[in-house]
Motif scaffolding. Structure first.
Motif, PDB file in Angstrom:
ATOM      1  N   MET A 204       9.539 -67.261 -40.613  1.00 29.22           N
ATOM      2  CA  MET A 204       9.882 -66.113 -39.777  1.00 29.22           C
ATOM      3  C   MET A 204       9.270 -64.818 -40.290  1.00 29.22           C
ATOM      4  SD  MET A 204      13.881 -66.829 -38.895  1.00 29.22           S
ATOM      5  CE  MET A 204      14.481 -66.790 -40.562  1.00 29.22           C
ATOM      6  N   ALA A 205       8.897 -64.794 -41.574  1.00 31.78           N
ATOM      7  CA  ALA A 205       8.423 -63.547 -42.192  1.00 31.78           C
ATOM      8  C   ALA A 205       7.246 -62.915 -41.442  1.00 31.78           C
ATOM      9  CB  ALA A 205       8.075 -63.796 -43.650  1.00 31.78           C
ATOM     10  N   PRO A 206       6.208 -63.698 -40.997  1.00 31.58           N
ATOM     11  CA  PRO A 206       5.098 -63.065 -40.287  1.00 31.58           C
ATOM     12  C   PRO A 206       5.545 -62.308 -39.032  1.00 31.58           C
ATOM     13  CG  PRO A 206       4.491 -65.266 -40.943  1.00 31.58           C
ATOM     14  CD  PRO A 206       5.947 -65.123 -41.244  1.00 31.58           C
ATOM     15  N   SER A 207       6.478 -62.895 -38.262  1.00 34.69           N
ATOM     16  CA  SER A 207       6.896 -62.214 -37.040  1.00 34.69           C
ATOM     17  C   SER A 207       7.615 -60.912 -37.368  1.00 34.69           C
ATOM     18  CB  SER A 207       7.785 -63.126 -36.198  1.00 34.69           C
ATOM     19  OG  SER A 207       8.961 -63.422 -36.885  1.00 34.69           O
ATOM     20  N   ALA A 208       8.405 -60.898 -38.456  1.00 35.49           N
ATOM     21  CA  ALA A 208       9.094 -59.664 -38.848  1.00 35.49           C
ATOM     22  C   ALA A 208       8.073 -58.593 -39.232  1.00 35.49           C
ATOM     23  CB  ALA A 208      10.037 -59.946 -40.010  1.00 35.49           C
ATOM     24  N   ALA A 209       7.034 -59.013 -39.962  1.00 31.51           N
ATOM     25  CA  ALA A 209       6.007 -58.061 -40.389  1.00 31.51           C
ATOM     26  C   ALA A 209       5.279 -57.486 -39.181  1.00 31.51           C
ATOM     27  CB  ALA A 209       5.032 -58.747 -41.341  1.00 31.51           C
ATOM     28  N   VAL A 210       4.943 -58.339 -38.216  1.00 31.66           N
ATOM     29  CA  VAL A 210       4.231 -57.881 -37.015  1.00 31.66           C
ATOM     30  C   VAL A 210       5.098 -56.896 -36.235  1.00 31.66           C
ATOM     31  CG1 VAL A 210       3.311 -58.601 -34.783  1.00 31.66           C
ATOM     32  CG2 VAL A 210       2.760 -59.901 -36.816  1.00 31.66           C
ATOM     33  N   THR A 211       6.401 -57.224 -36.096  1.00 31.82           N
ATOM     34  CA  THR A 211       7.282 -56.331 -35.344  1.00 31.82           C
ATOM     35  C   THR A 211       7.409 -54.968 -36.033  1.00 31.82           C
ATOM     36  OG1 THR A 211       8.497 -58.214 -34.496  1.00 31.82           O
ATOM     37  CG2 THR A 211       9.598 -56.097 -34.361  1.00 31.82           C
ATOM     38  N   LEU A 212       7.552 -54.985 -37.373  1.00 32.00           N
ATOM     39  CA  LEU A 212       7.652 -53.714 -38.096  1.00 32.00           C
ATOM     40  C   LEU A 212       6.376 -52.893 -37.912  1.00 32.00           C
ATOM     41  CD1 LEU A 212       9.108 -51.792 -40.005  1.00 32.00           C
ATOM     42  CD2 LEU A 212       8.134 -53.047 -41.927  1.00 32.00           C
ATOM     43  N   LYS A 213       5.244 -53.561 -38.086  1.00 33.57           N
ATOM     44  CA  LYS A 213       3.955 -52.878 -37.940  1.00 33.57           C
ATOM     45  C   LYS A 213       3.820 -52.296 -36.527  1.00 33.57           C
ATOM     46  CE  LYS A 213      -0.235 -51.727 -38.503  1.00 33.57           C
ATOM     47  NZ  LYS A 213      -0.242 -50.395 -39.061  1.00 33.57           N
ATOM     48  N   GLN A 214       4.198 -53.095 -35.544  1.00 37.41           N
ATOM     49  CA  GLN A 214       4.117 -52.646 -34.153  1.00 37.41           C
ATOM     50  C   GLN A 214       5.033 -51.457 -33.910  1.00 37.41           C
ATOM     51  OE1 GLN A 214       2.102 -54.559 -31.692  1.00 37.41           O
ATOM     52  NE2 GLN A 214       2.261 -52.475 -30.926  1.00 37.41           N
TER      53      GLN A 214
ATOM     54  N   PHE B  22      -1.083 -64.398 -42.911  1.00 36.81           N
ATOM     55  CA  PHE B  22       0.249 -65.000 -42.997  1.00 36.81           C
ATOM     56  C   PHE B  22       0.241 -66.214 -43.915  1.00 36.81           C
ATOM     57  CE2 PHE B  22       0.620 -63.630 -38.308  1.00 36.81           C
ATOM     58  CZ  PHE B  22       0.804 -62.314 -38.696  1.00 36.81           C
ATOM     59  N   GLN B  23      -0.751 -67.069 -43.671  1.00 40.29           N
ATOM     60  CA  GLN B  23      -0.764 -68.319 -44.432  1.00 40.29           C
ATOM     61  C   GLN B  23      -1.025 -68.084 -45.912  1.00 40.29           C
ATOM     62  OE1 GLN B  23      -3.462 -70.277 -41.858  1.00 40.29           O
ATOM     63  NE2 GLN B  23      -1.852 -71.070 -40.550  1.00 40.29           N
ATOM     64  N   GLU B  24      -1.861 -67.081 -46.197  1.00 42.17           N
ATOM     65  CA  GLU B  24      -2.111 -66.754 -47.610  1.00 42.17           C
ATOM     66  C   GLU B  24      -0.844 -66.247 -48.276  1.00 42.17           C
ATOM     67  OE1 GLU B  24      -5.432 -64.109 -47.571  1.00 42.17           O
ATOM     68  OE2 GLU B  24      -6.837 -65.761 -47.245  1.00 42.17           O
ATOM     69  N   ALA B  25      -0.108 -65.386 -47.551  1.00 44.00           N
ATOM     70  CA  ALA B  25       1.133 -64.835 -48.117  1.00 44.00           C
ATOM     71  C   ALA B  25       2.157 -65.941 -48.337  1.00 44.00           C
ATOM     72  CB  ALA B  25       1.706 -63.764 -47.196  1.00 44.00           C
ATOM     73  N   ILE B  26       2.230 -66.878 -47.413  1.00 48.06           N
ATOM     74  CA  ILE B  26       3.176 -67.988 -47.569  1.00 48.06           C
ATOM     75  C   ILE B  26       2.766 -68.866 -48.747  1.00 48.06           C
ATOM     76  CG2 ILE B  26       4.002 -70.126 -46.498  1.00 48.06           C
ATOM     77  CD1 ILE B  26       3.927 -68.657 -43.798  1.00 48.06           C
ATOM     78  N   GLU B  27       1.472 -69.146 -48.827  1.00 43.00           N
ATOM     79  CA  GLU B  27       0.948 -69.996 -49.911  1.00 43.00           C
ATOM     80  C   GLU B  27       1.220 -69.360 -51.272  1.00 43.00           C
ATOM     81  OE1 GLU B  27      -0.599 -73.363 -51.398  1.00 43.00           O
ATOM     82  OE2 GLU B  27      -0.162 -72.968 -49.281  1.00 43.00           O
TER      83      GLU B  27
END
Lengths: 334, 160, 116
Positions: A204-214, B22-27
């Motif tokens: 879920m972390a990527p979606s949270a980052a995208v929303t914050l950035k947006q 994203f994938q790099e950060a997860i890795e």
């Protein structure tokens, strides 16, 4: 109310009237336990089944929040609620006992903020006066739904999160109070192609980052504008990933915390990586964060709740787990 | 990293999604499992379970003078009973969290998966809940047992 | 002496199971299923009986003995009678354990409530 940027909304007239929370025993013993309105000694909550117990938690917060706001049932114009059960039965079964129109929503663990966004639209357009936004989750109903039977002896890895047993309600209104809902950003579904269903925080972390950035770019704000940026239930691993992704985009957030890490004492309670579920952000925001806002210790808080979009069938079919995140800003007004 | 969007006569900044970030950060933040600790616990606890089983088996044969085959069956039944009881009391999941494979590899794990599924589905009624869901986890063992024993049984029968 | 071997062999089987879970990220169900399969496979070479003779409960308690017993009893019956008896023999020896486990699980589900 107007649109700002690509995905964001600026509200003019939405205020938080009252909030209420009700939880199981583990949350009461946690660090924010003293801010919780009602708690039960065990997960049964004096009911026969887990689902009924979750219903009871929802009814509790409706009653408590109405009492706190000195409102009656007829004063509420709408209930917007959701949970994690199949076809959100718990929310529907709670709503059947009230003579109030109901919108059921499913946003995985984003529900607490998603319900606020949905509710705020009706308030800001002056369609309705008082809207109750409600969410809940229950450890045992989620385990049953998404994982194994609770008594099953399989070993859980340290990355799993513990679903919060609890419910939180927010009554929003167009009468002026000290806490205003100012901004909202509706998130996109982001798929980082991560497949580990026992490590949802990282998915879920990527979606949270995208929303914050947006959110920051839509309103043209620095991250330091907020006293606190709070994510829903990224847990230990997820919040590290969240910070790392933002670092890649040159966004530094020193004022950051995660509801999943706040609700439990990770060192002394057996909760693995932290709390998760709709109730996680629902309980933390509606108890502790609201108390700090009322005391004006915090003045501007951005809450980004995150949801993992999956079900047991999709994970068994080896699909990846996309995430979604919605954000709402609470600000203290004089 | 950014894309300019043109919506209703205004320009908007939209994040260009690069899944690699994203994938790099997860890795980078991969959580390591405590393999050594888990292995030691599984070995010692699994070993102790089997040791207790062997002691029970020997006692049955020496003191109660039962034959080898009956002793084996009785020993298994004792373990199934204990496992189901502990599952009902809500202790087996805590034991399983520590013991790992030491809890689910022995026959006790089989009994646990039956009992836990049965108890969990109790709220849906005896027929639709308990009876229909009892083999939700343990069914896999029965299926593979039947399939592989017919498969290898046929090979052994033909090669005999 | 068999007590020591029960500890070592039983522990070793559990250790292999744990390593499969941790290194290959398998679910416990995957591991138990593959153990039953391997127990059945070892019967092909007649190995499992020797392990039981050596380690007793160390080989009887792990779930792999389930596959072994099923195959063993199936072949035993088929050799005595015809090939069709293979199917009759599959559950012949394990049925007591399975039936007992079902009954106990059912009784437990009547007595106990889920604790969560």
């Amino acid at each position: 109310m107007k649109r700002v940027g690509k995905n964001s909304i600026l509200f003019d007239n939405v205020y938080v009237l009252e909030t209420a929370t009700s939880t199981g025993p583990r949350e009461k013993k946690g660090p924010i336990g003293e801010y919780i309105d009602k708690d039960y000694e065990n997960l049964n909550c004096l009911e026969k089944s887990w689902e009924k117990a979750e219903c009871r938690l929802q009814k509790d917060v409706i009653e408590i929040s109405l009492k706190k706001a000195s409102l009656e049932e007829k004063d509420l114009d709408l209930i917007v609620s959701g949970d994690l059960n199949n076809q959100i039965v718990v929310s529907s079964f709670t709503a059947k006992d009230y003579d109030i129109p109901h919108i059921g929503i499913y946003g995985a663990c984003t529900t607490s903020i998603l319900s606020l966004i949905v509710g705020s639209n009706y308030i800001d357009t002056k369609t309705f006066n008082n809207v109750l936004c409600l969410t809940s989750s229950h450890y045992a109903t989620s385990e049953k739904q998404f994982r194994f039977p609770t008594e099953y002896g399989g070993q859980k890895p340290d990355t799993t999160t513990t679903t919060v047993t609890g419910s939180g309600a927010t009554i929003i209104t167009n009468q002026k109070t000290t806490i205003k809902i100012t901004k909202a950003t509706i998130g996109k579904v982001i798929d980082a192609e991560y497949k580990d269903a026992q490590d949802l925080g990282k998915a879920m972390a990527p979606s949270a980052a995208v929303t914050l950035k947006q959110h920051l770019s839509d309103f043209n704000l620095p991250a330091s504008y907020y006293d606190l940026i709070l994510t829903g239930d990224l847990s230990l691993g997820g919040s590290k990933v969240f910070i790392d992704i933002l670092k890649e985009w040159d966004i530094i957030i020193p004022n950051y915390n995660d509801c999943g890490l706040m609700i439990y004492d990770l060192n002394n309670q057996e909760v693995f990586s932290g709390g998760s579920g709709c109730g996680c952000a629902g309980v933390v925001v509606n108890s502790y964060i609201m108390a700090l806002l009322r005391k004006k210790i915090l003045k501007k808080v951005l809450v980004i709740t995150t949801g993992a979009l999956m079900n047991p069938i999709s994970t068994a079919q080896k699909e990846s787990i996309p995430g979604i995140a919605h954000a709402v800003a609470f600000e203290v007004v004089e | 990293m950014y894309k300019k969007y043109y919506i209703s006569s205004k320009y908007y900044e939209v994040i260009f999604l690069d899944k690699k970030i994203f994938q790099e950060a997860i890795e980078k933040n991969k959580t390591k499992r405590p393999i050594l600790k888990n292995s030691i616990y599984a070995f010692v606890i699994g070993g102790l379970v089997c040791l207790v089983g062997e002691v029970i088996r020997l006692l049955l044969m020496r003191i109660f003078k039962v034959d080898n085959k009956t002793a084996n069956t009785l020993m298994l039944l004792i373990f199934i009973t204990l496992s189901s009881l502990f599952t009902g009391l809500g202790l087996y999941d805590k034991f399983g969290q520590i013991a790992g494979a030491g809890a689910f590899v022995p026959i006790t794990g089989f009994a646990n998966s039956l009992t836990s599924s049965a108890i969990e589905s109790k709220s849906e009624g005896i027929v639709l809940g308990t009876m229909m869901n009892m083999f939700k986890l343990a069914g896999a063992i029965i299926v593979i047992g039947a399939v592989s024993s017919v498969l290898f049984g046929t090979i052994i029968y033909l090669l005999r | 002496m068999s007590i020591l071997f029960a500890f070592l062999i039983g522990g070793l089987i559990c250790l292999i199971g744990q390593l499969l879970v941790d290194l290959l990220k398998l679910q416990p169900v995957h591991v138990t299923v593959s153990f039953v399969f391997v127990g059945s496979l070892l019967e092909l070479f007649g190995l499992y009986d020797n392990i039981i003779k050596l380690a007793g409960a160390g080989a009887l308690l792990p779930i792999s003995s389930f596959g072994h017993t099923m195959t063993h009893s199936a072949v035993e019956l088929a050799v005595k009678g015809s090939y069709l008896d293979l199917f009759g023999g599959v559950f012949q020896q394990t049925s007591s354990g399975i039936a007992y486990a079902i009954v106990i699980a059912f009784i437990c589900s009547l007595i106990f409530k889920p604790k969560g």
